[in-house]
Write a protein that holds these residues in place. Structure first.
Motif, short mmCIF file in Angstrom:
data_model
loop_
_atom_site.label_atom_id
_atom_site.label_comp_id
_atom_site.label_asym_id
_atom_site.label_seq_id
_atom_site.Cartn_x
_atom_site.Cartn_y
_atom_site.Cartn_z
N PHE A 1 0.87 -1.32 -0.06
CA PHE A 1 -0.09 0.27 -0.55
C PHE A 1 0.98 1.15 0.56
CE2 PHE A 1 -2.39 2.84 2.10
CZ PHE A 1 -3.36 3.36 1.36
N PRO A 2 0.88 2.22 -0.71
CA PRO A 2 1.53 3.39 -0.84
C PRO A 2 1.11 4.05 -0.33
CG PRO A 2 0.31 3.35 -2.95
CD PRO A 2 0.17 2.24 -1.53
N GLY A 3 0.12 4.48 0.21
CA GLY A 3 -0.49 5.79 1.03
C GLY A 3 -1.90 6.39 -0.16
N MET A 4 -2.87 7.44 0.46
CA MET A 4 -4.29 7.63 -0.07
C MET A 4 -4.06 8.63 -1.64
SD MET A 4 -6.46 5.91 0.87
CE MET A 4 -7.37 5.15 2.80
N GLY A 5 -2.38 9.11 -1.21
CA GLY A 5 -2.47 10.43 -1.82
C GLY A 5 -1.33 9.19 -3.31
N ASN A 6 -1.36 8.28 -3.51
CA ASN A 6 0.24 7.41 -4.71
C ASN A 6 -0.58 6.51 -5.23
OD1 ASN A 6 1.81 9.58 -4.51
ND2 ASN A 6 1.86 8.49 -1.97
N ILE A 7 -2.52 6.36 -4.83
CA ILE A 7 -2.84 5.30 -5.98
C ILE A 7 -3.42 5.03 -7.13
CG2 ILE A 7 -5.11 3.75 -6.17
CD1 ILE A 7 -5.06 4.43 -2.19
N ASP A 8 -2.31 4.39 -7.94
CA ASP A 8 -2.42 4.41 -9.54
C ASP A 8 -2.34 2.31 -9.79
OD1 ASP A 8 -2.67 5.03 -11.97
OD2 ASP A 8 -0.38 5.66 -12.07
N LEU A 9 -3.59 2.54 -9.97
CA LEU A 9 -3.20 0.57 -10.60
C LEU A 9 -3.59 -0.08 -11.94
CD1 LEU A 9 -5.01 -0.51 -6.78
CD2 LEU A 9 -2.43 -0.74 -7.15
N ALA A 10 -3.33 -0.65 -12.24
CA ALA A 10 -3.94 -1.37 -13.86
C ALA A 10 -4.59 -2.19 -13.54
CB ALA A 10 -2.19 -2.21 -15.00
#
Length: 269
Positions: A140-149
């Protein structure tokens, strides 16, 4: 001084092996396949490309760890049982079973050939890391860094990865689904029980999450279209105590800002 694979795992019968350097096949990342579905991963070893590449008894399978350049994750040793004109039949052995999904090797292998003889490479593998647990998806990268294929999201949901679930099931929010083939966008919101996690789990299962335009894409092009083209990003996160009215107002704001309605978008309203 680096630790070599030869230091921790002596393999005397190298001539009986082919190495499978599995890479992106224009549809799925082998790393995600290995992490979420071992049967699907076995299918990658059974694929016949039109020539008898796996012409040895064993396959030493590796998945490209695409987040870290030059890194490969060990995916098991498979025995070739049968060779047919259109497929192999393989079985996973117990050789190196404790390393599956955990042993990360460094190699500068760049050849277009994904299936090659073991002896030229075995002595060159450097042990980068043996992880505590098998790879189960991105941390989990943190809420501000979510970008998933879509591929990455599917792995996280299938493995019920606790860091992602713990963060997202207690969070409401506004999210963006982008069709990377057309660049059209869908803005949605999650404000029900179990928050964003429940909403995105539905996407992982259905591809469309029940949305009209996204469902049309799946109906017309198949589930594979979602796997190949959808990306998911979080635009805003809110506490579960936030009123639904606030969430819906923010959703409308992002639809307007990102032109998610009309020809450029996938929202109907």
């Amino acid at each position: 001084m680096p630790i070599l694979l030869t230091d921790i795992w002596p393999i005397a019968d190298q001539d009986d092996f082919k190495i499978h350097f599995a890479r992106w096949n224009n549809h799925a990342q082998p790393l995600e396949v290995l992490a979420r579905d071992r049967e699907e991963w076995r299918g990658w070893q059974e694929y016949y490309p039109g020539r008898n590449d796996f012409n040895r008894q064993f396959i030493f399978s590796l998945a490209q760890f695409y987040h870290e350049p030059g890194t490969w994750l060990f995916g098991g040793v498979f025995r070739v049982l049968e060779r047919h004109a259109d497929r192999y039949v393989v079985e996973e052995t117990d050789r190196g079973a404790g390393f599956v999904g955990r042993l990360k090797l460094l190699s500068d292998y760049r050849s277009r050939t994904t299936r090659t003889f073991m002896p030229p490479h075995y002595d060159q593998f450097i042990v980068k890391e043996i992880t505590r647990e098998p790879y189960a998806g991105l941390p989990f990268p943190g809420m501000g860094n979510i970008d998933l294929a879509f591929d990455e999201l599917s792995t996280l949901v299938r493995n019920d990865r606790p860091d992602w679930r713990g963060a997202l099931e207690t969070t409401k929010g506004i999210y963006l689904v982008t069709d990377t083939r057309t660049t059209r966008r869908y803005v949605g919101s999650a404000h029900g029980e179990n928050g964003i996690w429940a909403r995105w789990s539905n996407y992982a299962e259905t591809g469309h999450g029940g949305n009209v335009e996204l469902r049309n894409l799946v109906d017309q092009n198949g589930f594979e279209y979602c796997q190949d083209n959808f990306r998911f990003a979080l635009l805003e996160d809110h506490r579960m105590g936030t009123s639904d009215g606030v969430i819906l107002a923010r959703e409308a704001h992002w639809k307007r800002i990102l032109l998610a309605r009309g020809e450029d978008g996938l929202n109907r309203n």
